[in-house]
Design an enzyme around this catalytic site. Structure first.
Site, PDB file in Angstrom:
ATOM      1  N   GLU A  72       0.834  -1.228   0.000  1.00 13.70           N
ATOM      2  CA  GLU A  72       0.000   0.000   0.000  1.00 13.70           C
ATOM      3  C   GLU A  72       0.856   1.260   0.000  1.00 13.70           C
ATOM      4  OE1 GLU A  72      -2.693  -0.596   3.298  1.00 13.70           O
ATOM      5  OE2 GLU A  72      -3.371  -2.519   2.512  1.00 13.70           O
TER       6      GLU A  72
ATOM      7  N   ASN B 179       2.266  -4.819  -3.368  1.00 10.47           N
ATOM      8  CA  ASN B 179       0.940  -5.335  -3.034  1.00 10.47           C
ATOM      9  C   ASN B 179       0.030  -4.171  -2.641  1.00 10.47           C
ATOM     10  OD1 ASN B 179      -0.784  -7.682  -2.389  1.00 10.47           O
ATOM     11  ND2 ASN B 179      -0.629  -6.990  -0.252  1.00 10.47           N
TER      12      ASN B 179
ATOM     13  N   HIS C 294      -9.876  -6.878  -2.097  1.00 15.22           N
ATOM     14  CA  HIS C 294     -10.926  -6.566  -1.115  1.00 15.22           C
ATOM     15  C   HIS C 294     -12.058  -5.847  -1.858  1.00 15.22           C
ATOM     16  CE1 HIS C 294      -8.590  -7.811   2.327  1.00 15.22           C
ATOM     17  NE2 HIS C 294      -7.596  -7.031   1.975  1.00 15.22           N
TER      18      HIS C 294
ATOM     19  N   GLU D  86      -5.451 -11.142  -1.085  1.00 14.04           N
ATOM     20  CA  GLU D  86      -6.258 -10.961   0.131  1.00 14.04           C
ATOM     21  C   GLU D  86      -7.753 -10.956  -0.200  1.00 14.04           C
ATOM     22  OE1 GLU D  86      -5.021  -7.452   2.336  1.00 14.04           O
ATOM     23  OE2 GLU D  86      -2.908  -7.812   1.911  1.00 14.04           O
TER      24      GLU D  86
ATOM     25  N   ASP E 284     -11.560 -10.957  -0.478  1.00 15.04           N
ATOM     26  CA  ASP E 284     -12.849 -11.111   0.204  1.00 15.04           C
ATOM     27  C   ASP E 284     -13.851 -10.185  -0.466  1.00 15.04           C
ATOM     28  OD1 ASP E 284     -12.082  -8.675   1.439  1.00 15.04           O
ATOM     29  OD2 ASP E 284     -11.721  -9.609   3.383  1.00 15.04           O
TER      30      ASP E 284
HETATM   31  O1  9MR Z   1      -6.982  -8.423   8.576  1.00 15.68           O
HETATM   32  C1  9MR Z   1      -6.086  -7.542   9.236  1.00 15.68           C
HETATM   33  C2  9MR Z   1      -6.682  -7.078  10.551  1.00 15.68           C
HETATM   34  O2  9MR Z   1      -6.781  -8.167  11.467  1.00 15.68           O
HETATM   35  C3  9MR Z   1      -5.848  -5.955  11.132  1.00 15.68           C
HETATM   36  O3  9MR Z   1      -6.492  -5.433  12.280  1.00 15.68           O
HETATM   37  C4  9MR Z   1      -5.664  -4.879  10.087  1.00 15.68           C
HETATM   38  C5  9MR Z   1      -4.843  -3.730  10.617  1.00 15.68           C
HETATM   39  O4  9MR Z   1      -4.623  -2.752   9.680  1.00 15.68           O
HETATM   40  O5  9MR Z   1      -5.027  -5.418   8.950  1.00 15.68           O
HETATM   41  C6  9MR Z   1      -5.813  -6.371   8.325  1.00 15.68           C
HETATM   42  O6  9MR Z   1      -5.191  -6.842   7.149  1.00 15.68           O
HETATM   43  C7  9MR Z   1      -4.943  -5.875   6.136  1.00 15.68           C
HETATM   44  C8  9MR Z   1      -3.706  -6.317   5.388  1.00 15.68           C
HETATM   45  O7  9MR Z   1      -2.633  -6.505   6.279  1.00 15.68           O
HETATM   46  C9  9MR Z   1      -3.322  -5.316   4.309  1.00 15.68           C
HETATM   47  N1  9MR Z   1      -4.438  -5.087   3.421  1.00 15.68           N
HETATM   48  C10 9MR Z   1      -5.703  -4.749   4.043  1.00 15.68           C
HETATM   49  C11 9MR Z   1      -6.073  -5.793   5.098  1.00 15.68           C
HETATM   50  C12 9MR Z   1      -7.438  -5.489   5.707  1.00 15.68           C
HETATM   51  O8  9MR Z   1      -7.402  -4.283   6.415  1.00 15.68           O
END
Ligand code: 9MR
Length: 387
Positions: A175, A226, A262, A291, A293
């Site tokens: 990101e 990513n 996402h 990732e 969903d």
């Molecule tokens: O799924 C993850 C969640 O448990 C955490 O609290 C969160 C914190 O920012 O991150 C989530 O995973 C993220 C991933 O690392 C990067 N892309 C977006 C995902 C969803 O927020």
């Protein structure tokens, strides 16, 4: 070790004209201890050596793993998936909680689970603006670029080195571009990301070195950019495409581009994901859905989605998978955890949910069934819809 097993099997297949190249590759190998009844699974139906993964938060779900008595989540994770991604366990705040402290406990538990279940591991993530520990946030206010570089280099060499040979793909930079709705539009996150902020005069040099440090620490890992909102061809992926070309021209060991996937039914679906993957693949990169969903807006008082929403969710998961199946450079397709009770979505998007492919009792949703059928119908290295 997973990767060496994969190389060995591919080499063996290449040496024998009888064994098809895709048969028995590590990504699709059957996990130990599963009966014939379990064979109709995502991992076993995957064509070629496409890894089918899920995120899992080891700190919460794997620390107590006993192979003789797995929880239902552990059983499904082992049976269905050939790859696992640590949802949080390899992030800075988990793995590097103080300047001189590295804590590998839960990440090591994830790697041990993967080895016990014949799975590969996707590493996530090394350079990100989120989930940095308080000490990084505090120290970064006075960092020079050299200070930031020293901290990042130590982190990357230590973490990637710790898992050397255990991780087939690393999300090195996560990101790193803003969105077009952010102040300043699509550009590198030189404000929110403390490392890029300290090196705002030349952030691309820092990004390139992050990949170099990771490559030196584990030369066999495929190293990814990513991001979310990076599925189709859009302003953000155009910026990534330009960055990837620049990094490659500079000799940076960038080797993958990941679209997180996402999605929300509140928005339309961008059908240019395959074309987007093809342009990155044409640069010589692997591509991946990292990732996936698909969240659904749920009306107050409703306990679940409508049949139309369920069907649309399945279609979107499948469209992302099909884009991956149709591009031979697509090396992995990962869903972002399950079941719905474990999903990050409701906490971040109140009113949306039901985003994963398993219900809370672990029964598969139509999205699972549709993807299983697509994997089953795909011939090795090529999707049936490609002709
Ligand atoms: O799924 C993850 C969640 O448990 C955490 O609290 C969160 C914190 O920012 O991150 C989530 O995973 C993220 C991933 O690392 C990067 N892309 C977006 C995902 C969803 O927020």
């Amino acid at each position: 070790m997973r990767r060496s097993l994969r190389s060995l099997l591919v080499a063996t297949a290449a040496a024998s004209l009888v064994v098809p190249l895709w048969a028995g590759t590590a990504a699709n190998a059957e996990p130990p201890g599963f009966s014939h009844a379990d064979k109709d699974t995502l991992r076993n139906q995957a064509p070629r050596d496409l890894a089918i993964g899920s995120a899992v938060w080891a700190q919460r779900d794997l620390l107590s793993y006993d192979p003789a008595a797995p929880t239902e989540l552990q059983r499904v994770l082992g049976a269905q998936f050939s790859s696992v991604t640590p949802e949080n366990d390899m992030k800075w705040d988990a793995i590097h909680p103080a300047p001189d402290v590295y804590d590998f406990a839960s990440a090591d538990a994830l790697v041990a689970f993967a080895e016990a279940n014949g799975q590969e591991v996707r590493g996530h993530t090394l350079l990100w603006h989120s989930q940095n520990p308080a000490w990084v946030t505090a120290a970064s206010s006075t960092w020079t670029c050299d200070d930031a570089r020293a901290v990042l280099e130590d982190h990357i060499r230590t973490v990637v080195g710790h898992f050397k040979g255990e991780i087939y793909e690393w999300d090195v930079a996560n990101e790193i571009f803003q969105d077009n709705w952010d102040a300043g539009g699509v550009r590198l996150r030189t404000e929110a990301n403390p490392f890029l902020r300290a090196c705002a005069d030349d952030p691309v040099a820092l990004i390139g070195d992050a990949f170099r440090w990771a490559h030196e620490a584990d030369p066999d890992a495929v190293l990814f950019l990513n991001d979310y909102n990076a599925e189709g061809i859009n302003e953000k992926t155009d910026a990534y495409y330009d960055l990837a070309q620049r990094l490659l021209a500079d000799g940076v060991p960038l080797s993958g581009f990941g679209a997180q996937g996402h999605l929300s039914l509140l928005y339309g679906f961008d059908t240019s994901i395959q074309a987007n993957f093809e342009r990155f693949a044409a640069l010589g990169l692997k591509v991946a859905v990292t990732e996936a969903d698909v969240r659904i807006p749920l009306l107050d008082g409703e306990t679940g989605p409508t049949p139309a929403q369920v069907a649309e969710q399945a279609a979107r998961y499948d469209a992302m998978l099909e884009a991956c199946l149709n591009v031979p450079a697509c090396s992995s397709f990962t869903v972002w955890g399950f079941p719905d009770a474990n999903s990050w979505v409701p906490a971040v998007f109140p009113g949306e949910g039901w985003a994963t492919i398993f219900e809370d009792d672990f029964s598969p949703k139509p999205a699972f069934d549709v993807m299983l059928a697509s994997l089953r119908d795909a011939t090795p290295g090529i999707s049936p819809r490609r002709g």
